[in-house]
Scaffold this motif. Structure first.
Motif, short mmCIF file in Angstrom:
data_model
loop_
_atom_site.label_atom_id
_atom_site.label_comp_id
_atom_site.label_asym_id
_atom_site.label_seq_id
_atom_site.Cartn_x
_atom_site.Cartn_y
_atom_site.Cartn_z
N ASP A 172 0.81 -1.22 0.00
CA ASP A 172 0.00 0.00 0.00
C ASP A 172 0.85 1.28 0.00
N ASN A 173 2.15 1.14 -0.13
CA ASN A 173 3.04 2.30 -0.09
C ASN A 173 3.05 2.99 -1.45
N GLN A 174 2.41 4.15 -1.53
CA GLN A 174 2.28 4.86 -2.80
C GLN A 174 3.61 5.44 -3.28
N LYS A 175 4.49 5.80 -2.36
CA LYS A 175 5.80 6.32 -2.78
C LYS A 175 6.60 5.25 -3.52
N ILE A 176 6.58 4.03 -2.97
CA ILE A 176 7.31 2.94 -3.62
C ILE A 176 6.65 2.60 -4.95
N LEU A 177 5.33 2.60 -4.99
CA LEU A 177 4.62 2.31 -6.24
C LEU A 177 4.96 3.36 -7.30
N LYS A 178 5.03 4.62 -6.89
CA LYS A 178 5.41 5.68 -7.83
C LYS A 178 6.85 5.45 -8.34
N ALA A 179 7.76 5.10 -7.44
CA ALA A 179 9.14 4.83 -7.83
C ALA A 179 9.21 3.65 -8.79
N MET A 180 8.43 2.60 -8.53
CA MET A 180 8.42 1.43 -9.41
C MET A 180 7.93 1.82 -10.81
N THR A 181 6.99 2.74 -10.87
CA THR A 181 6.51 3.23 -12.17
C THR A 181 7.62 4.00 -12.87
N ASP A 182 8.31 4.87 -12.13
CA ASP A 182 9.42 5.64 -12.71
C ASP A 182 10.52 4.72 -13.24
N LEU A 183 10.71 3.58 -12.58
CA LEU A 183 11.78 2.65 -12.94
C LEU A 183 11.35 1.66 -14.03
N GLY A 184 10.10 1.71 -14.44
CA GLY A 184 9.63 0.81 -15.49
C GLY A 184 9.29 -0.58 -15.01
N LEU A 185 9.23 -0.78 -13.70
CA LEU A 185 8.82 -2.09 -13.17
C LEU A 185 7.31 -2.25 -13.23
N VAL A 186 6.61 -1.14 -13.31
CA VAL A 186 5.15 -1.13 -13.30
C VAL A 186 4.66 -0.26 -14.45
N ASN A 187 3.61 -0.70 -15.11
CA ASN A 187 2.95 0.09 -16.16
C ASN A 187 1.57 0.52 -15.69
N GLN A 188 1.06 1.55 -16.32
CA GLN A 188 -0.28 2.04 -15.97
C GLN A 188 -1.17 1.97 -17.21
N GLY A 189 -2.34 1.32 -17.07
CA GLY A 189 -3.27 1.18 -18.17
C GLY A 189 -4.08 2.45 -18.40
N GLN A 190 -4.92 2.41 -19.45
CA GLN A 190 -5.70 3.59 -19.82
C GLN A 190 -6.69 3.98 -18.73
N GLN A 191 -7.18 3.00 -17.99
CA GLN A 191 -8.13 3.30 -16.91
C GLN A 191 -7.42 3.63 -15.60
N GLY A 192 -6.10 3.75 -15.67
CA GLY A 192 -5.35 4.09 -14.47
C GLY A 192 -4.90 2.90 -13.64
N LYS A 193 -5.28 1.69 -14.06
CA LYS A 193 -4.88 0.50 -13.30
C LYS A 193 -3.40 0.20 -13.55
N VAL A 194 -2.67 -0.15 -12.49
CA VAL A 194 -1.24 -0.46 -12.61
C VAL A 194 -1.04 -1.96 -12.61
N TYR A 195 0.01 -2.41 -13.31
CA TYR A 195 0.29 -3.84 -13.40
C TYR A 195 1.78 -4.04 -13.64
N ASP A 196 2.29 -5.22 -13.30
CA ASP A 196 3.71 -5.54 -13.48
C ASP A 196 4.10 -5.51 -14.95
N THR A 197 5.28 -4.98 -15.24
CA THR A 197 5.79 -4.97 -16.61
C THR A 197 6.23 -6.36 -17.04
N PHE A 198 6.92 -7.07 -16.17
CA PHE A 198 7.49 -8.38 -16.51
C PHE A 198 6.59 -9.48 -15.97
N ARG A 199 6.13 -10.35 -16.89
CA ARG A 199 5.25 -11.45 -16.49
C ARG A 199 5.59 -12.67 -17.34
N ASN A 200 5.69 -13.81 -16.68
CA ASN A 200 5.94 -15.09 -17.34
C ASN A 200 7.17 -15.03 -18.25
#
Length: 615
Positions: A172-200
């Motif tokens: 639930d840490n939004q600062k870490i989630l924001k950092a993960m987005t900046d680092l490309g570990l997380v992507n954000q969809g058109q509806q604002g939903k975030v998800y992992d960049t690397f899967r399977n």
């Protein structure tokens, strides 16, 4: 990032001893008043790398690299200036002090989350997942990779989950989630939903030259598309400034690498490493850049580009050639190795073994061979128009090389044979074409690597000296000579009055030494780090060879020389002022009382500065 306090940098340099810092990396031996060793920046058998404890300054008399302790760390450890300060502070056991002005506060707040820590934790999570996925392990084992190799490169696996990293790193840490987005570990969809960049995907951590995780590469287990995805660029990851496996190559520095090979993929590097070929790096989804070439030439004097032998591989090689040529010198070599079209280094070394790979590398084309072979394939030199186009294209290539290097002469000799011209006639034609090319580029202004750049270093002994430069050189090399100047304040006042336009650098230097009489050469160079051409000049003058200055017991001679040069500066400018007043008097029919007094002063001062005559 917030700026490091300038006064902290100066205090840090005063705190450390350059001999201790360099001695922790190289084996120094006492030689007179200095310490010597073989230069780490070029190959040599006789030591020419000198470190002065008194001056806190290093200087190589062979390749002309020189500077203070921070300059050495930047070049040897291949760090940026802020990284070098942080590394030196760590070795000195002190905390770096940053600016806390309002202008920097928001950025500092944004970086309260440690990007490197997040990336390292992600790498550990991926690595821990790999044993839990037999299908991933089977894929890697089928590619011939051993468990030891997988551990060496910290290979991992990203499970088929949309939020595996999000849950395990951010929660639930939004600062870490924001950092993960900046680092490309997380992507954000058109509806604002975030998800992992690397899967399977099998995950390969990408590390910087210091061994810190900065990005990831991911490969699918089958042939679905996209086969590879890599981290996008981030605040800590610039593709053109990094090379996969460079951190391991740097640890081989003392093994006198005969060459470094550069490949297109990190799986090539890993397969080569397992086969016993340890000196390979890979570009990271981008064409080779000048920054990467500079990094590689700091590690070895010979670079071999290894590409597939198909059209795409040859196109990549030609682009790499154009990028690499400006970094060439007579002690640096480029070669090109083309594998059979059906192979890349990974498949070749797995199917035919390391010996076959080494044989291909042993027979890599030299730079002149590669250039001429490519031109021969591109142009019909039996036709007059084809010959002219071939020569023009060769001129474009040669214009990228530094002037007067042996490689250029070798290319011109082979080109003359190819087109059937005399070497002298071809040389003149090439020079004319290059002059026109450079004239067209001149409107963009000269390119410069800056004071701390990694381009070839000018020989400081070739700089012409005038009296002002001679005084600057003496004072930079021996700041304590300032104490020997009689009535320095009066001298400064006279210089400001009559030679200010020509002596601004000298006056500034004297002011800096006066403010800190115990300063060293290394500390002075730091004060001029961001001074552009002036800083470059002072750095070169500090490295200028002078046998009398380097020996002990010649203090008196140095003082006499210093005063001689100062007298020469004053004589030049006092005489110029006196002549200007006389011309004004003749033109205007006389001078004012103040000007007549000034002329008398100038006459007296000029006589006093003239050397005494012995009968």
């Amino acid at each position: 990032m917030p700026y490091i306090k300038k006064d902290f940098i100066e205090r840090l340099i005063d705190r450390v001893d350059i001999v201790d810092v360099i001695g922790a990396r190289l084996t120094l031996k006492r030689s007179g008043s200095s310490y010597m060793c073989c230069c780490p920046f070029h190959n040599e058998k006789t030591p020419s790398f000198s470190v002065s404890q008194q001056k806190q300054f290093y200087n190589c008399f062979g390749c002309h690299k020189s500077g203070n302790v921070l300059g050495f760390i930047m070049d040897y450890d291949q760090l940026s200036f802020p990284e070098a300060v942080e590394q030196l502070a760590k070795e000195a056991g002190v905390q770096v002090e940053y600016e806390e002005s309002a202008g920097h506060a928001p950025e500092k707040k944004e970086r309260e989350v440690d990007f490197y820590d997040i990336l390292e934790r992600a790498a550990l999570l991926f690595e821990a997942e790999l044993p839990r996925h037999p299908e991933a392990l089977k894929y890697l084992h089928d590619r011939g990779l051993s468990d030891d190799t997988l551990r060496r490169y910290h290979v991992g696996f990203a499970p088929e989950s949309w939020d595996y990293l999000i849950k395990n790193l951010a929660g639930d840490n939004q600062k870490i989630l924001k950092a993960m987005t900046d680092l490309g570990l997380v992507n954000q969809g058109q509806q604002g939903k975030v998800y992992d960049t690397f899967r399977n995907r099998v995950i390969i951590p990408i590390r910087d030259k210091r061994g810190r995780t900065i990005a990831f590469g991911g490969r699918v287990l089958d042939n679905s598309k996209p086969k590879y995805i890599n981290s996008r660029e981030s605040p800590v990851y610039k593709k053109g400034h990094e090379l996969f496996n460079l951190d391991a190559i740097r640890n081989l520095r003392d093994k006198n690498l005969p060459y470094i090979m550069i490949t297109e993929g990190y799986m090539d590097v890993i397969a080569l490493e397992q086969a016993g070929i340890h000196n390979a790096v890979a570009s990271l989804g981008t064409a080779t850049t000048p920054e990467q070439m500079n990094l590689l030439f700091k590690q070895a004097d010979r670079i071999i580009f290894c590409y597939d032998g198909d059209a795409a591989g040859r196109n990549a090689a030609w682009h790499a050639l154009n990028t690499a040529l400006p970094a060439l010198s007579d002690d640096k070599q480029l070669q090109f190795c083309f594998l059979p079209p059906e192979h890349d280094p990974d498949t070749l070394v797995r199917s035919q073994g390391a010996k076959a790979m080494l044989d291909y590398l042993e027979h890599a084309e030299s730079l002149p061979e590669y250039i001429i072979a490519t031109l021969r394939n591109q142009y019909n030199v039996d036709d007059e128009g084809g010959r002219i186009n071939c020569i023009d294209r060769a001129a474009e290539i040669l214009s990228l090389m530094p002037d007067a290097i042996l490689t250029r002469a070798a290319v011109e000799k082979r080109l003359a044979d190819l087109v059937g011209w005399s070497q002298e006639g071809l040389h003149g034609s090439i020079d004319d074409s290059i002059e026109k090319l450079r004239a067209r580029k001149a409107v963009r202004g000269p390119e410069s690597t800056g004071a701390g750049g990694s381009g070839s270093r000018m020989d400081p002994n070739t700089i012409p000296l005038n009296p002002m430069r001679a005084v600057v050189a003496r004072l930079v090399k021996d700041p304590e000579l300032m104490r020997a100047i009689p009535e320095p304040d009066k001298l400064v006042a006279v210089l400001r009055e009559y030679a200010n336009d020509r002596c601004q650098v000298l006056l500034d230097l004297m002011g800096k030494i006066k403010a800190n009489p115990d300063t060293t050469t290394g500390a002075l160079l730091e004060k001029y780090r961001d001074s552009g051409k002036i800083g470059d000049l002072i750095s070169l003058l500090a490295a200028r060879s002078d046998a009398a200055i380097e020996e002990e017991g010649f203090v008196e001679i140095k003082i006499i020389d210093l005063m001689h040069y100062i007298k020469a500066i004053l004589q030049e400018h006092l005489t110029a002022r006196k002549q200007a007043l006389r011309i004004k008097g003749r033109r205007e029919g006389g001078l004012s009382n103040e000007e007549l007094i000034e002329v008398q002063f100038l006459e007296t001062a000029t006589r006093q500065l003239q050397p005494s005559r012995k009968s």
